[in-house]
Design an enzyme around this catalytic site. Sequence first.
Site, PDB file in Angstrom:
ATOM      1  N   SER A 295     -26.607 -57.711 -11.233  1.00  0.00           N
ATOM      2  CA  SER A 295     -26.940 -58.996 -10.644  1.00  0.00           C
ATOM      3  C   SER A 295     -26.731 -60.124 -11.645  1.00  0.00           C
ATOM      4  O   SER A 295     -25.625 -60.321 -12.133  1.00  0.00           O
ATOM      5  CB  SER A 295     -28.387 -58.945 -10.125  1.00  0.00           C
ATOM      6  OG  SER A 295     -28.672 -60.025  -9.293  1.00  0.00           O
ATOM      7  N   GLU A 389     -22.686 -56.733   0.768  1.00  0.00           N
ATOM      8  CA  GLU A 389     -23.387 -57.709  -0.068  1.00  0.00           C
ATOM      9  C   GLU A 389     -22.730 -59.086  -0.038  1.00  0.00           C
ATOM     10  O   GLU A 389     -21.501 -59.202   0.037  1.00  0.00           O
ATOM     11  CB  GLU A 389     -23.381 -57.244  -1.527  1.00  0.00           C
ATOM     12  CG  GLU A 389     -24.482 -56.300  -1.911  1.00  0.00           C
ATOM     13  CD  GLU A 389     -24.599 -56.209  -3.424  1.00  0.00           C
ATOM     14  OE1 GLU A 389     -24.795 -57.266  -4.054  1.00  0.00           O
ATOM     15  OE2 GLU A 389     -24.493 -55.100  -3.953  1.00  0.00           O
ATOM     16  N   HIS A 419     -28.001 -54.802  -2.399  1.00  0.00           N
ATOM     17  CA  HIS A 419     -27.742 -55.453  -3.676  1.00  0.00           C
ATOM     18  C   HIS A 419     -28.513 -54.762  -4.798  1.00  0.00           C
ATOM     19  O   HIS A 419     -29.707 -54.520  -4.705  1.00  0.00           O
ATOM     20  CB  HIS A 419     -28.164 -56.924  -3.583  1.00  0.00           C
ATOM     21  CG  HIS A 419     -28.120 -57.648  -4.880  1.00  0.00           C
ATOM     22  ND1 HIS A 419     -26.938 -58.004  -5.490  1.00  0.00           N
ATOM     23  CD2 HIS A 419     -29.118 -58.091  -5.688  1.00  0.00           C
ATOM     24  CE1 HIS A 419     -27.210 -58.642  -6.624  1.00  0.00           C
ATOM     25  NE2 HIS A 419     -28.519 -58.709  -6.760  1.00  0.00           N
TER      26      HIS A 419
END
Length: 455
Positions: A295, A389, A419
Amino acid sequence: MVAIRFGEVLGHVLPGTSALLAPAPKPFGRRCRPTSRAIPAASQPVPAAASQDATAQAIPARTSQAVPASASQAVPAAASLAVPAAASLAVPAATSQTAVHVDLPATDEPAHPDPLALADSALTQAATVDSADIGTVMNPGSRSLSAQALLLACRAMIGPLLRYTPITPLTMPVARAAVDTLARLRPEPAGVEREQVQLPGFRMEIVRPAGARRSLRHGAVLYLHGGGFVICGLETHRPVVAALARRTGLPVVSVDYRQLPDARIQDSIEDCLTAYRWLLTHGANPKRIVIAGDSAGGFLSFAVALRAVADGLPTPAGLVGLSPLLDLDHVAKQSYVNVARDAYIPLPGLQRIVHYGAELDGLVDPALSPVNGPLAGLPPVLMIVGEDELLRYDCELMARRLTAAGVPNTLELWRGQVHAFTSILPGMPESRAALGRVARFVRGRIDEQPAARSA
C-alpha cells in the site's frame, strides 16, 4: 492503500483464522481476458505465452508480465509497437516472447513517438474496461473460505466505515491508536527473533528467522509498511514481516517511519531513505537488498529507489510492491472501472490523504508520484495487486511505464483478493501463496549476487 485501513482489524481480532479455513487455492496462471465490452480498436493486445514456474509454495504455472523494448527505439508511422516479455521471477534477465501492439495514426512525417505517451494512451483506452494485456491473473479458480470471509467483511463493514468516517488530523491519531491496540492483542509470530534499532525521529526492527543469525552482508529485505501514511507500524505488520523472514531466510528490516498528521509524505520518504542508508553503512551489499512494501509502503519502496538514484546511492537489487499506491493523482482514477469494484478503498479517502500529506497551495507536485519518476534506473520489479482493486490502476500504469523504460517487471492480478490481503491476513492460503512468490523473487535477486567478504 487507504488512510484508515481497518481491514487490519480483522486480522488482529481473528488471529490464525485462515489456518483453520479451507484449502489452498486451485492452480494459478491464467491470462487476463477482455470483458464483453468492446476495447477500442487502437489497442490490440496479444496474450503472453505461459511459462512454467514452480514457487516455494508449490504454485502451478503462470504467465509473465510483458517487458520493454528500448525506450529510444523509433517506431514508424502506422506501425505497431512490439514489446518483448519481461523476465521471470527467479531470473529476471530471462525473457519469454510476447507483444503489446499500439496502432499509430498515419502522418506525413516520420514518427518517433514517446514510449511513455504511447503507454499512457493505451491505459486511457482501457480505463473503462478490463485490461487484457497488462498483468497475469492468479488463482482464477475457487477462493478459500478465509478469503471469501475477508472480502465479505470488507464490503459489509470496513468499506462503509471508511466511506463515512471523516479523515482529518483529529481522527488520524484516534484511528492509529485503535489499530495499534488491537495489534498488541494478537500473539507474537513464532519462529523469529527481533532486534530493535533507534534512529533519529523513528525506529526500526530487524526480524530474523530463529537461530539463523545471518549478517546483513548476506542479504536483507527492507520492508516499508502500509496504512495510508496514517496508521500501522511495527506491531501491525510484524506477522507479514516474520513470514517473509522465514520464507527468505534473510533479515527483514521493518521501518516505523513518521506519518500523518505529524509528518508529510515527503518526511516519510526521508525516513525510509535514512533506513536504506543505514543498511548500506552497516555492511549490507546494495546488490543483495530488496525493498518491499504494501500500500503506502509500496509507494515508499519505489520513492526510496528513485531517491537513491537521484542522490547517487547504489540502487537495490529489486523492488516489490504489494497493492502499491504509485500515483497521487486521484483525478486520473475517477473513470477507472475498479472505482466501483474495490471492496473497501474509497476514492475520496485517497483524495483526503493526498490533501493532507502532499498538497501545497492546493496542488500536488507530479514528481512526487513514483509513476512520474525517471524509471530507467530502477531494478527489476514485482507487483502484486487484487484484480478488482482501485490501485490496480497504479500498477497497470507503472507496468506500462517500466516496460517503456526498459525495466523488467512482473504484475500479478490476484482474483477475489482485497487490497493488501497479504498484510491483513498473511496466514490465509492466498496470502501464503503470494508471499511465497515474493520470497522466490527476493531469493532470485539476492542469489544472483555474491555475498561481500568480511574484512
